[in-house]
Design an enzyme around this catalytic site. Structure first.
Site, PDB file in Angstrom:
ATOM      1  N   LYS A  98       1.094  -1.366  -0.104  1.00 11.22           N
ATOM      2  CA  LYS A  98      -0.159   0.106   0.288  1.00 11.22           C
ATOM      3  C   LYS A  98       0.780   1.103  -0.014  1.00 11.22           C
ATOM      4  CE  LYS A  98      -4.482   1.452   0.343  1.00 11.22           C
ATOM      5  NZ  LYS A  98      -5.307   0.398  -0.243  1.00 11.22           N
ATOM      6  N   ASP A 105      -7.258   3.972  -4.775  1.00 13.95           N
ATOM      7  CA  ASP A 105      -7.490   4.518  -3.500  1.00 13.95           C
ATOM      8  C   ASP A 105      -8.351   6.267  -3.114  1.00 13.95           C
ATOM      9  OD1 ASP A 105      -7.579   2.754  -0.749  1.00 13.95           O
ATOM     10  OD2 ASP A 105      -7.454   4.014  -0.097  1.00 13.95           O
TER      11      ASP A 105
HETATM   12  P1  NDP Z   1     -12.750   8.235  -2.666  1.00 15.01           P
HETATM   13  O1  NDP Z   1     -11.713   8.741  -2.792  1.00 15.01           O
HETATM   14  O2  NDP Z   1     -13.732   8.032  -4.617  1.00 15.01           O
HETATM   15  O3  NDP Z   1     -14.012   8.481  -2.004  1.00 15.01           O
HETATM   16  C1  NDP Z   1     -13.300   8.382  -0.795  1.00 15.01           C
HETATM   17  C2  NDP Z   1     -15.229   8.781  -0.144  1.00 15.01           C
HETATM   18  O4  NDP Z   1     -15.339   9.106   1.097  1.00 15.01           O
HETATM   19  C3  NDP Z   1     -15.649  10.418  -0.422  1.00 15.01           C
HETATM   20  O5  NDP Z   1     -16.863  10.994  -0.340  1.00 15.01           O
HETATM   21  C4  NDP Z   1     -14.732  11.403   0.821  1.00 15.01           C
HETATM   22  O6  NDP Z   1     -15.084  12.296   0.978  1.00 15.01           O
HETATM   23  C5  NDP Z   1     -15.316  10.201   2.372  1.00 15.01           C
HETATM   24  N1  NDP Z   1     -13.940  10.081   3.406  1.00 15.01           N
HETATM   25  C6  NDP Z   1     -12.419  10.047   2.864  1.00 15.01           C
HETATM   26  N2  NDP Z   1     -12.061  10.450   3.736  1.00 15.01           N
HETATM   27  C7  NDP Z   1     -13.257  10.701   4.574  1.00 15.01           C
HETATM   28  C8  NDP Z   1     -12.949  10.981   5.792  1.00 15.01           C
HETATM   29  N3  NDP Z   1     -11.474  11.198   6.444  1.00 15.01           N
HETATM   30  N4  NDP Z   1     -14.527  11.500   6.480  1.00 15.01           N
HETATM   31  C9  NDP Z   1     -15.324  11.378   5.817  1.00 15.01           C
HETATM   32  N5  NDP Z   1     -15.095  10.855   4.825  1.00 15.01           N
HETATM   33  C10 NDP Z   1     -13.832  10.776   4.104  1.00 15.01           C
HETATM   34  O7  NDP Z   1     -12.175   6.607  -2.104  1.00 15.01           O
HETATM   35  P2  NDP Z   1     -12.404   5.527  -3.240  1.00 15.01           P
HETATM   36  O8  NDP Z   1     -14.004   5.320  -3.680  1.00 15.01           O
HETATM   37  O9  NDP Z   1     -11.986   4.777  -3.553  1.00 15.01           O
HETATM   38  O10 NDP Z   1     -12.542   4.596  -1.267  1.00 15.01           O
HETATM   39  C11 NDP Z   1     -13.329   4.291   0.010  1.00 15.01           C
HETATM   40  C12 NDP Z   1     -12.578   3.193   0.562  1.00 15.01           C
HETATM   41  O11 NDP Z   1     -13.182   2.151  -0.141  1.00 15.01           O
HETATM   42  C13 NDP Z   1     -11.677   3.651   1.421  1.00 15.01           C
HETATM   43  O12 NDP Z   1     -11.366   2.857   3.079  1.00 15.01           O
HETATM   44  C14 NDP Z   1     -10.886   2.379   0.522  1.00 15.01           C
HETATM   45  O13 NDP Z   1      -9.567   1.725   1.157  1.00 15.01           O
HETATM   46  C15 NDP Z   1     -11.672   1.550   0.049  1.00 15.01           C
HETATM   47  N6  NDP Z   1     -10.871   0.865  -0.789  1.00 15.01           N
HETATM   48  C16 NDP Z   1     -11.414   1.006  -2.025  1.00 15.01           C
HETATM   49  C17 NDP Z   1     -11.058   0.454  -3.157  1.00 15.01           C
HETATM   50  C18 NDP Z   1     -11.211   1.608  -4.745  1.00 15.01           C
HETATM   51  O14 NDP Z   1     -10.891   0.329  -5.379  1.00 15.01           O
HETATM   52  N7  NDP Z   1     -10.885   2.275  -4.635  1.00 15.01           N
HETATM   53  C19 NDP Z   1     -10.531  -1.010  -2.621  1.00 15.01           C
HETATM   54  C20 NDP Z   1     -10.690  -1.663  -1.542  1.00 15.01           C
HETATM   55  C21 NDP Z   1     -10.782  -0.545  -0.318  1.00 15.01           C
HETATM   56  P3  NDP Z   1     -14.910  13.517   1.008  1.00 15.01           P
HETATM   57  O15 NDP Z   1     -14.421  14.034  -0.648  1.00 15.01           O
HETATM   58  O16 NDP Z   1     -15.242  14.598   1.272  1.00 15.01           O
HETATM   59  O17 NDP Z   1     -12.968  13.529   0.748  1.00 15.01           O
END
Ligand code: NDP
Length: 451
Positions: free
Chosen positions: A129, A169
């Site tokens: 990671k 991510d």
């Molecule tokens: P994105 O950046 O596309 O989206 C993240 C979302 O979560 C946004 O809506 C963001 O809001 C919100 N968010 C992030 N950090 C915070 C925080 N500290 N508090 C509140 N809201 C938050 O990321 P992903 O959708 O790719 O990832 C989401 C989760 O899924 C993570 O845990 C990631 O590790 C996990 N994941 C992702 C994979 C992938 O293929 N993308 C694979 C496996 C797991 P804002 O824009 O306001 O920050």
């Protein structure tokens, strides 16, 4: 350490001592060790070979400076990380996260989880990671490109399709991957498509990779619901986040007949009792890159935006909850509210979104609970399919790729389910996922000697 077998307690104590100030990493290790008491009772040689200690120690941790120039000509500095956690099953594989909260402990927790997740997919990929404390908010495309190029100027020397293969991510989507891959290609003078996954379709990406994590979590959760003779059809669903994972979870749940009524971002959540209008949400998030409150503003009457300091999305009553934003976003208190409101299943799209207390509340209430390391493995599994297509210079159809994803998710579900039964804890997907993932990695390491 009440829930940890006493033979394993010194291991957690040493991990905590050696990795001081990294609470998320301690939490992730703690959670896995809670499941391993039953494994060492059956296979005591894992203790003799110090396999658990070795698995808790990353193979390599790289921290580096990322200097770049903003649009005003000001020099900015960020910190970059790549933790190459375990390569027993294949090249290190795991995404890059860009978020101001990123630090070494967060990247280590993610790399540790990734190792077991990747093992669960059954594909030949190790765990890694990376990321940076870079904040994309308010940055222009040109700034993001310069940042990505500077990051890759250092990181390229540690990568390779047989060595370490990053992906996206939080904060890292198709745009950022394009900039990083482009710079890697320039620096190495090699068109090494398999060195990155989540690429654009125009240059070696896989169909269905963008959708895979959200779709995969929906397939896994559907399989769990089926063990109780039900499914998504007609269920009310709440999905936190509104990024990649959340958007495609909503899409798949809707196609299975579920009604998703709420989603969020860090500013708050929106509630639309008629069911979210996904086309509008995608336009706001993917194209205009605006806050979720914009959805409520456009829709007007009947749709509510609740700011983050006024309440949490878990206050919304639902049948199925799918946390898909970030770690520790669902507390014990939130879990108790969900249970009181009648939730029947929780499928984690994010990594470790439920706190240990929340997991306990769900399990004690007999709620179907899918841990992220199993339920969100569809993303990395499809990344491995992307690597396969790149290696054979092939490109599969969306249907072909999604069919593979659906089979993989069904297999992961069944593996977790059967492992939990085999180890005397039927229905405990946390235990099933931890043990099945651990045993695959530990067996490979055992056969390779002291590595
Ligand atoms: P994105 O950046 O596309 O989206 C993240 C979302 O979560 C946004 O809506 C963001 O809001 C919100 N968010 C992030 N950090 C915070 C925080 N500290 N508090 C509140 N809201 C938050 O990321 P992903 O959708 O790719 O990832 C989401 C989760 O899924 C993570 O845990 C990631 O590790 C996990 N994941 C992702 C994979 C992938 O293929 N993308 C694979 C496996 C797991 P804002 O824009 O306001 O920050």
């Amino acid at each position: 350490m009440p829930n940890i077998d006493e033979k394993l307690q010194p291991i957690l104590a040493e991990v905590t001592r050696r990795n001081a100030g990294e609470p998320e990493f301690h939490q992730a290790v703690h959670e896995v060790l809670e499941s391993l008491g039953r494994v060492v009772a059956k296979h005591p040689h894992y203790l003799d070979l110090a396999l658990i200690e070795r698995i808790c120690e990353p193979e390599r941790q790289i921290i580096f400076r990322i200097p770049w120039t903003d649009d005003k000509g000001q020099v900015q500095i960020n910190r970059g990380f790549r933790v190459q956690f375990n390569s027993a099953l294949g090249p290190y594989k795991g995404g890059m996260r860009f978020h101001p909260s990123v630090n070494l402990g967060i990247i280590k927790f993610l790399g540790f989880e990734q190792t077991f997740k990747n093992a669960l997919t059954g594909m030949p990929i190790g765990g890694g990671k990376g990321g940076s404390d870079f904040d994309l908010k308010g940055r222009s495309d040109a700034e993001i490109m310069r940042f990505c190029q500077s990051l890759m100027t250092e990181m390229h020397r540690y990568l390779g399709e047989q060595t370490d293969v990053p992906a996206g991510d939080i904060g890292v989507g198709g745009r950022e991957i394009g900039y990083m891959f482009g710079q890697y290609k320039r620096l190495t003078n090699r068109y090494e498509a398999g060195v990155f996954t989540g690429k654009g379709l125009a240059y070696g990406g896989s169909r269905a990779r963008t959708e895979a994590t959200g779709y995969g979590n929906t397939y896994f959760t559907q399989a769990m619901l089926q063990t109780r003779g039900t499914d998504f059809d007609g269920k009310t669903v709440v999905v936190s986040g509104s990024g990649n994972v959340a958007i495609y979870t909503i899409e798949k749940v809707q196609s299975f007949g579920g009604k998703v009524i709420a989603c969020s971002d860090s500013s708050g959540y929106i509630l639309d009792e008629n069911g979210l209008d996904l086309a509008l949400l995608k336009e706001i998030k993917d194209q205009r890159r605006e806050r979720v409150s914009e959805y409520a503003r456009i829709k007007g009457e009947g749709v509510h935006f609740i700011a983050a300091d006024k309440g949490t999305i878990w206050d919304v009553p639902c049948d199925v909850a799918m946390p898909s934003a970030t770690q520790n976003e669902l507390s014990g208190k939130d879990a108790r509210i969900l249970v009181k409101n009648g939730v029947i299943a929780v499928g984690e799209g994010a990594n470790m979104p439920s706190t240990p207390e929340a997991v306990k509340v769900f399990q004690e209430a007999g709620i179907l609970f899918a841990p992220g390391k199993a339920a969100n493995a569809g993303g990395v599994a499809t990344s491995a399919l992307e690597m396969q297509q790149n290696a054979s210079r092939d490109s599969w159809t969306f249907e072909q790729t999604e069919a593979r994803l659906a089979t993989i998710m069904r297999n992961i579900h069944d593996t977790c389910h059967q492992t939990a039964e085999e180890y005397g804890a039927p229905g405990d997907y946390v235990l099933g996922a931890n043990i099945a993932g651990f045993v695959r990695v530990a067996e490979a390491m055992r056969m390779m000697g002291v590595i």
